[in-house]
Design a protein around this motif. Structure first.
Motif, PDB file in Angstrom:
ATOM      1  N   ASP A   1       0.845  -1.190   0.000  1.00  0.00           N
ATOM      2  CA  ASP A   1       0.000   0.000   0.000  1.00  0.00           C
ATOM      3  C   ASP A   1       0.887   1.250   0.000  1.00  0.00           C
ATOM      4  OD1 ASP A   1      -1.746   2.217   1.333  1.00  0.00           O
ATOM      5  OD2 ASP A   1      -3.145   0.622   0.801  1.00  0.00           O
ATOM      6  N   PRO A   2       0.595   2.261  -0.828  1.00  0.00           N
ATOM      7  CA  PRO A   2       1.458   3.460  -0.899  1.00  0.00           C
ATOM      8  C   PRO A   2       1.213   4.476   0.203  1.00  0.00           C
ATOM      9  CG  PRO A   2      -0.318   3.655  -2.474  1.00  0.00           C
ATOM     10  CD  PRO A   2      -0.483   2.304  -1.837  1.00  0.00           C
ATOM     11  N   GLU A   3       0.486   4.114   1.252  1.00  0.00           N
ATOM     12  CA  GLU A   3       0.114   5.091   2.269  1.00  0.00           C
ATOM     13  C   GLU A   3       1.338   5.730   2.933  1.00  0.00           C
ATOM     14  OE1 GLU A   3      -2.433   5.322   6.470  1.00  0.00           O
ATOM     15  OE2 GLU A   3      -2.305   3.445   5.340  1.00  0.00           O
ATOM     16  N   MET A   4       2.353   4.936   3.234  1.00  0.00           N
ATOM     17  CA  MET A   4       3.533   5.478   3.911  1.00  0.00           C
ATOM     18  C   MET A   4       4.221   6.535   3.058  1.00  0.00           C
ATOM     19  SD  MET A   4       5.390   2.259   5.786  1.00  0.00           S
ATOM     20  CE  MET A   4       5.917   1.597   4.219  1.00  0.00           C
ATOM     21  N   PHE A   5       4.378   6.258   1.791  1.00  0.00           N
ATOM     22  CA  PHE A   5       5.090   7.182   0.909  1.00  0.00           C
ATOM     23  C   PHE A   5       4.280   8.446   0.649  1.00  0.00           C
ATOM     24  CE2 PHE A   5       6.687   2.909  -0.655  1.00  0.00           C
ATOM     25  CZ  PHE A   5       7.812   2.942   0.146  1.00  0.00           C
ATOM     26  N   LEU A   6       2.984   8.294   0.505  1.00  0.00           N
ATOM     27  CA  LEU A   6       2.144   9.477   0.305  1.00  0.00           C
ATOM     28  C   LEU A   6       2.134  10.372   1.544  1.00  0.00           C
ATOM     29  CD1 LEU A   6      -0.892   7.888  -1.565  1.00  0.00           C
ATOM     30  CD2 LEU A   6       0.858   9.380  -2.519  1.00  0.00           C
TER      31      LEU A   6
ATOM     32  N   ASP B   1       2.411   3.080  -7.491  1.00  0.00           N
ATOM     33  CA  ASP B   1       1.008   3.374  -7.203  1.00  0.00           C
ATOM     34  C   ASP B   1       0.835   4.797  -6.672  1.00  0.00           C
ATOM     35  OD1 ASP B   1       0.243   0.889  -8.033  1.00  0.00           O
ATOM     36  OD2 ASP B   1       0.110   0.021  -6.022  1.00  0.00           O
ATOM     37  N   ALA B   2       1.864   5.307  -6.011  1.00  0.00           N
ATOM     38  CA  ALA B   2       1.830   6.680  -5.506  1.00  0.00           C
ATOM     39  C   ALA B   2       2.320   7.697  -6.531  1.00  0.00           C
ATOM     40  CB  ALA B   2       2.676   6.795  -4.236  1.00  0.00           C
ATOM     41  N   ARG B   3       2.592   7.264  -7.778  1.00  0.00           N
ATOM     42  CA  ARG B   3       3.113   8.114  -8.850  1.00  0.00           C
ATOM     43  C   ARG B   3       4.489   8.667  -8.514  1.00  0.00           C
ATOM     44  NH1 ARG B   3      -1.676  11.699 -11.689  1.00  0.00           N
ATOM     45  NH2 ARG B   3      -2.947   9.952 -12.392  1.00  0.00           N
ATOM     46  N   MET B   4       5.277   7.878  -7.836  1.00  0.00           N
ATOM     47  CA  MET B   4       6.648   8.256  -7.508  1.00  0.00           C
ATOM     48  C   MET B   4       7.611   7.394  -8.306  1.00  0.00           C
ATOM     49  SD  MET B   4       6.423   8.641  -3.361  1.00  0.00           S
ATOM     50  CE  MET B   4       5.188   9.667  -2.579  1.00  0.00           C
ATOM     51  N   LYS B   5       8.825   7.899  -8.488  1.00  0.00           N
ATOM     52  CA  LYS B   5       9.888   7.117  -9.104  1.00  0.00           C
ATOM     53  C   LYS B   5      10.544   6.262  -8.025  1.00  0.00           C
ATOM     54  CE  LYS B   5       9.109   8.881 -13.075  1.00  0.00           C
ATOM     55  NZ  LYS B   5      10.065   9.785 -13.724  1.00  0.00           N
TER      56      LYS B   5
ATOM     57  N   ASN C   1      10.322  -5.669  -4.569  1.00  0.00           N
ATOM     58  CA  ASN C   1       9.279  -5.374  -5.551  1.00  0.00           C
ATOM     59  C   ASN C   1       8.044  -4.781  -4.904  1.00  0.00           C
ATOM     60  OD1 ASN C   1      10.500  -6.183  -8.053  1.00  0.00           O
ATOM     61  ND2 ASN C   1      10.319  -8.306  -7.386  1.00  0.00           N
ATOM     62  N   GLN C   2       7.817  -5.086  -3.618  1.00  0.00           N
ATOM     63  CA  GLN C   2       6.702  -4.456  -2.918  1.00  0.00           C
ATOM     64  C   GLN C   2       6.892  -2.949  -2.834  1.00  0.00           C
ATOM     65  OE1 GLN C   2       8.211  -7.186  -2.043  1.00  0.00           O
ATOM     66  NE2 GLN C   2       6.782  -8.735  -1.299  1.00  0.00           N
ATOM     67  N   THR C   3       8.139  -2.529  -2.621  1.00  0.00           N
ATOM     68  CA  THR C   3       8.424  -1.095  -2.583  1.00  0.00           C
ATOM     69  C   THR C   3       8.224  -0.464  -3.950  1.00  0.00           C
ATOM     70  OG1 THR C   3      10.046  -1.481  -0.830  1.00  0.00           O
ATOM     71  CG2 THR C   3      10.166   0.619  -1.991  1.00  0.00           C
ATOM     72  N   VAL C   4       8.666  -1.163  -4.994  1.00  0.00           N
ATOM     73  CA  VAL C   4       8.494  -0.636  -6.353  1.00  0.00           C
ATOM     74  C   VAL C   4       7.012  -0.478  -6.679  1.00  0.00           C
ATOM     75  CG1 VAL C   4       8.955  -1.062  -8.791  1.00  0.00           C
ATOM     76  CG2 VAL C   4      10.680  -1.658  -7.082  1.00  0.00           C
ATOM     77  N   GLU C   5       6.219  -1.465  -6.311  1.00  0.00           N
ATOM     78  CA  GLU C   5       4.785  -1.402  -6.573  1.00  0.00           C
ATOM     79  C   GLU C   5       4.128  -0.257  -5.813  1.00  0.00           C
ATOM     80  OE1 GLU C   5       0.791  -4.215  -6.006  1.00  0.00           O
ATOM     81  OE2 GLU C   5       2.796  -5.008  -5.590  1.00  0.00           O
ATOM     82  N   ALA C   6       4.475  -0.111  -4.548  1.00  0.00           N
ATOM     83  CA  ALA C   6       3.884   0.969  -3.749  1.00  0.00           C
ATOM     84  C   ALA C   6       4.291   2.338  -4.275  1.00  0.00           C
ATOM     85  CB  ALA C   6       4.298   0.810  -2.290  1.00  0.00           C
TER      86      ALA C   6
ATOM     87  N   GLU D   1       4.902  13.265  -7.662  1.00  0.00           N
ATOM     88  CA  GLU D   1       5.678  13.128  -8.893  1.00  0.00           C
ATOM     89  C   GLU D   1       7.122  13.594  -8.732  1.00  0.00           C
ATOM     90  OE1 GLU D   1       1.403  13.301 -10.025  1.00  0.00           O
ATOM     91  OE2 GLU D   1       2.724  14.359  -8.638  1.00  0.00           O
ATOM     92  N   ARG D   2       7.421  14.374  -7.704  1.00  0.00           N
ATOM     93  CA  ARG D   2       8.776  14.867  -7.488  1.00  0.00           C
ATOM     94  C   ARG D   2       9.476  14.155  -6.334  1.00  0.00           C
ATOM     95  NH1 ARG D   2      10.184  19.412 -10.245  1.00  0.00           N
ATOM     96  NH2 ARG D   2       8.912  19.527 -12.137  1.00  0.00           N
ATOM     97  N   CYS D   3       8.961  13.016  -5.909  1.00  0.00           N
ATOM     98  CA  CYS D   3       9.584  12.234  -4.838  1.00  0.00           C
ATOM     99  C   CYS D   3      10.181  10.963  -5.428  1.00  0.00           C
ATOM    100  CB  CYS D   3       8.556  11.876  -3.754  1.00  0.00           C
ATOM    101  SG  CYS D   3       7.919  13.301  -2.850  1.00  0.00           S
TER     102      CYS D   3
END
Length: 381
Positions: free
Chosen positions: A274-279, A307-311, A299-304, A290-292
């Motif tokens: 879930d991308p909640e932490m990164f958002l 999903d948060a529109r981060m690189k 791969n779980q980190t890549v997916e999250a 988009e700037r983070c």
């Protein structure tokens, strides 16, 4: 014959059609003398004849030019009237440019722009690739990871609770999740919040006892942190550990005060994927997603992150590089990167101008297509 016609003419004068030959006289003078025609004016009953003067000849020569100019002018006016009839007089008519002109949709708003900044240079800097932030995971990225200890802690907790031995695929599934999320949603040991919290706390105690407080920086991590600090790039730290254990680890390695934002398991409801932490980290940093740039090792980190529109930059610490190909960039050590790599990842893209509405429309279209396919009778095939 010509003599008789001229004699009986109304003018009563014989036209002059000849000339004389002379030397030293210009051709224009010869032409004027050769074309000298008497002018006849009628005044009452008398007929008065006068010979053309030089000014009169010039006046006669300009008459065809003026007539032609008047014809061209009339033609231009007629063309202008035709154009005015064809084009509407109201010049506020709109030209179809195939662009949605609804208010708020065009021109698209850049998410990186901040109109409250009255300095245009600061606004331009925000919209450039130099305006970025980084979000680090803790274990496996900055410090050494011990996945075997994590699996041992889960197996020990299952024995204490009288549960069956956990298979390997379940341990891979709960990797990166919060303890509460794994217990209630994947392992399904309990749905009671106090009981789930108790088991999650107990699992973390077992892990910390097995770990023994050994925190070792990965090779190249310290150098990369110094590089980001020198360029004043905001940094956030994200981990699924409780805050008290995370802050204790930060003090142990001596990097307290280095991160602008720290997000622990206590701050969010769900962990990866879930991308909640990164958002939440991006919100605290006051940066658009988009700037983070997220740094992880799974791969779980890549997916999250996606999903948060981060690189996402994947560090091959516990997985081989070919398994992390979904990331935007894969490295073995953090010191392989430079600020230029980060700027290239954070460069302006179309996602900064897009909204979620087109994606929702696409999803609705996909559902409509799927429903139409489901309506087809199997007997047709």
């Amino acid at each position: 014959m010509v003599e008789s016609i001229a004699a009986t003419s109304l003018l009563g004068h014989r036209p002059l059609h000849g000339g004389y030959h002379s030397k030293g006289i210009s051709s224009r003078r010869k032409l004027l003398d050769a074309c000298r025609i008497p002018i006849t004016e009628f005044m009452g009953r008398k007929v008065i004849c006068a010979r053309l003067t030089r000014s009169g000849v010039d006046r006669l020569a300009t008459l065809p030019i003026k007539a032609r100019a008047m014809e061209v002018t009339k033609e231009a006016h007629s063309n202008r009237e035709a154009e005015e009839e064809r084009i509407p007089q109201d010049f506020r008519y709109q030209i179809d440019t195939a662009v949605d002109r609804k208010p708020g949709l065009w021109p698209p708003k850049n998410k990186a722009d901040d109109p409250s900044l009255h300095n245009p240079l600061l606004r331009l800097e925000r919209m450039g690739s130099g305006w970025l932030a980084v979000i680090f995971e803790w274990e496996g990225v900055l410090i050494e990871d011990y996945p075997d200890l994590e699996r041992q802690a889960w197996q020990a907790l299952s024995q204490e609770e009288g549960k069956s031995h956990l298979p390997a695929f379940l341990l891979r599934t709960i990797e990166g999740m919060k303890n509460e999320q794994a217990i209630s949603e994947v392992l399904c040991w309990s749905r009671d919040p106090p009981e789930v919290k108790r088991m999650a706390s107990r699992k973390e105690q077992i892990y910390q006892a097995l770990h023994g407080g050994r925190y070792i920086f990965r090779s190249g991590s310290w150098e990369f942190l110094n590089l980001l600090t020198r360029y004043k790039i905001p940094m956030a730290l994200v981990a699924t550990r409780p805050r008290k254990f995370l802050e204790k680890a930060i003090r142990a390695v001596g990097i307290e005060g280095l991160f602008t934002v720290i997000v622990a398991a206590d701050d969010v409801r769900r962990g990866k994927p879930d991308p909640e932490m990164f958002l939440y980290a991006a919100k605290l940093l006051n940066f658009i997603p988009e700037r983070c740039i997220v740094f992880g090792n799974s791969n779980q980190t890549v997916e999250a992150a996606h999903d948060a529109r981060m690189k996402c930059v994947a560090v091959a610490s516990k997985h081989p590089m070919y398994e992390l190909g979904a990331a935007d960039l894969v490295v073995r050590r953090l010191d392989e990167l430079s600020v230029t790599h980060l700027k290239n990842l954070a460069q302006t893209e179309l996602t900064e101008f897009e909204s979620a509405e087109p994606e929702l429309q696409m999803e609705e279209e996909d559902e409509a297509d799927r429903s139409s396919l489901e309506d087809v009778d199997d007997d047709f095939w």
